[in-house]
Write an enzyme that holds these catalytic residues in place. Structure first.
Site, PDB file in Angstrom:
ATOM      1  CD  GLU A  44      -2.725   1.333   2.459  1.00 11.83           C
ATOM      2  OE1 GLU A  44      -3.775   2.006   2.391  1.00 11.83           O
ATOM      3  OE2 GLU A  44      -2.334   0.767   3.506  1.00 11.83           O
ATOM      4  CD  GLU A  69       2.430   7.798   5.603  1.00 15.85           C
ATOM      5  OE1 GLU A  69       2.817   8.986   5.505  1.00 15.85           O
ATOM      6  OE2 GLU A  69       1.462   7.343   4.953  1.00 15.85           O
ATOM      7  CG  ASP A 118      -2.147  15.371  -1.862  1.00 19.11           C
ATOM      8  OD1 ASP A 118      -2.960  16.003  -2.574  1.00 19.11           O
ATOM      9  OD2 ASP A 118      -1.380  15.930  -1.065  1.00 19.11           O
ATOM     10  CE  LYS A 122      -3.055  25.700  -6.165  1.00 20.31           C
ATOM     11  NZ  LYS A 122      -2.123  26.676  -5.541  1.00 20.31           N
ATOM     12  CG  ASP A 154     -13.132  11.756  -0.996  1.00 20.86           C
ATOM     13  OD1 ASP A 154     -11.893  11.635  -1.113  1.00 20.86           O
ATOM     14  OD2 ASP A 154     -13.673  12.806  -0.605  1.00 20.86           O
ATOM     15  CB  THR A 191      -8.704   4.111   4.497  1.00 17.59           C
ATOM     16  OG1 THR A 191      -9.476   5.209   3.996  1.00 17.59           O
ATOM     17  CG2 THR A 191      -8.348   3.173   3.350  1.00 17.59           C
ATOM     18  CD  GLU A 192      -6.745   5.118   9.331  1.00 20.16           C
ATOM     19  OE1 GLU A 192      -6.020   4.499  10.107  1.00 20.16           O
ATOM     20  OE2 GLU A 192      -6.575   5.123   8.085  1.00 20.16           O
ATOM     21  CE1 TYR A 193      -7.864  12.204   5.467  1.00 19.47           C
ATOM     22  CE2 TYR A 193      -6.154  10.797   4.564  1.00 19.47           C
ATOM     23  CZ  TYR A 193      -6.531  11.972   5.178  1.00 19.47           C
ATOM     24  OH  TYR A 193      -5.587  12.920   5.496  1.00 19.47           O
ATOM     25  CD  GLU A 194     -13.617   2.936   2.063  1.00 15.71           C
ATOM     26  OE1 GLU A 194     -14.505   2.288   1.499  1.00 15.71           O
ATOM     27  OE2 GLU A 194     -12.443   2.529   2.192  1.00 15.71           O
TER      28      GLU A 194
END
Length: 215
Positions: A44, A69, A118, A122, A154, A191-194
């Site tokens: 990952e 990470e 991320d 831009k 997302d 995931t945490e973001y999900e």
């Protein structure tokens, strides 16, 4: 992600070389030696605090997982989960995910996970997106012939960009989900973001893609 600086994090990561390597190039082509069993390797890129990959490693003991990470203060959260779980099929790389060709040999990896990367919205930053051609070059090289990429986000703009970038590069899509949580997909580990974004009602986009072998 707003990071809370943890001045002790680097020392803690170094204290557990059994689970963490900060010199992944030393294991290029020999990652199986860091695991209890010789099994397919899934990585990952950008593992965040590690919820996804730790739960995947628990759910699939027949797969060897590597979390990558860069942020030391975040990577230490993965280590803390690992110290609780003591998983023999999970390793952690504390390094930049843009150097995969230096970390893995050709065909050493069976799957690449890209979760809530991320979006670099831009246009001048598009080369930094983890589905840009620069990164696709690396995935194609380190993946086995039957290896694949699983991507979740997302961010609709990033998803659209990724579909175009991967298609133009030559990847083939096994399946595409435009609203994962409203589909019949089984076995999804969030995931945490999900969890955060889906709770706000954001659709979650997902794809699975592979690079077909040349005849």
């Amino acid at each position: 992600m707003r990071l809370r600086h943890k001045p002790w994090a680097a020392d803690k990561l170094k204290a557990y070389p059994k689970y963490v390597t900060q010199n992944p190039q030393d294991f290029k082509g020999e990652w199986q030696k860091r695991f209890a069993k010789d099994q397919p390797i899934h990585i990952e890129v950008g593992s965040g605090k590690g919820k996804f990959i730790v739960e995947m490693a628990k759910a699939h003991p027949n797969i060897n997982y590597i979390a990558i990470e860069l942020q030391t203060s975040v990577a230490v959260s993965i280590l803390e989960l690992q110290l609780d779980a003591q998983l023999e099929n999970l390793q952690i790389i504390n390094a930049h995910g843009g150097d995969l060709n230096h970390f893995f040999s050709d065909g050493e990896v069976s799957r690449v996970y890209l979760n809530f990367s991320d979006p670099w919205p831009k246009a001048r930053h598009s080369k930094r997106r983890l589905t840009s051609p620069k990164f696709l070059d690396q995935y194609q090289t380190i993946l086995k012939l039957d290896g694949d990429i699983h991507f979740k986000t997302d961010n609709m703009s990033l998803f659209q960009y990724s579909l175009a970038s991967m298609s133009q590069y030559g990847f083939v899509f096994r399946q595409v989900w435009l609203d994962l949580h409203q589909s019949d997909f089984e076995g999804n580990i969030q995931t945490e973001y999900e969890e955060k974004f889906s709770a706000k009602g954001h659709p979650i986009y997902r794809l699975e893609a592979y690079y077909p072998p040349k005849n």
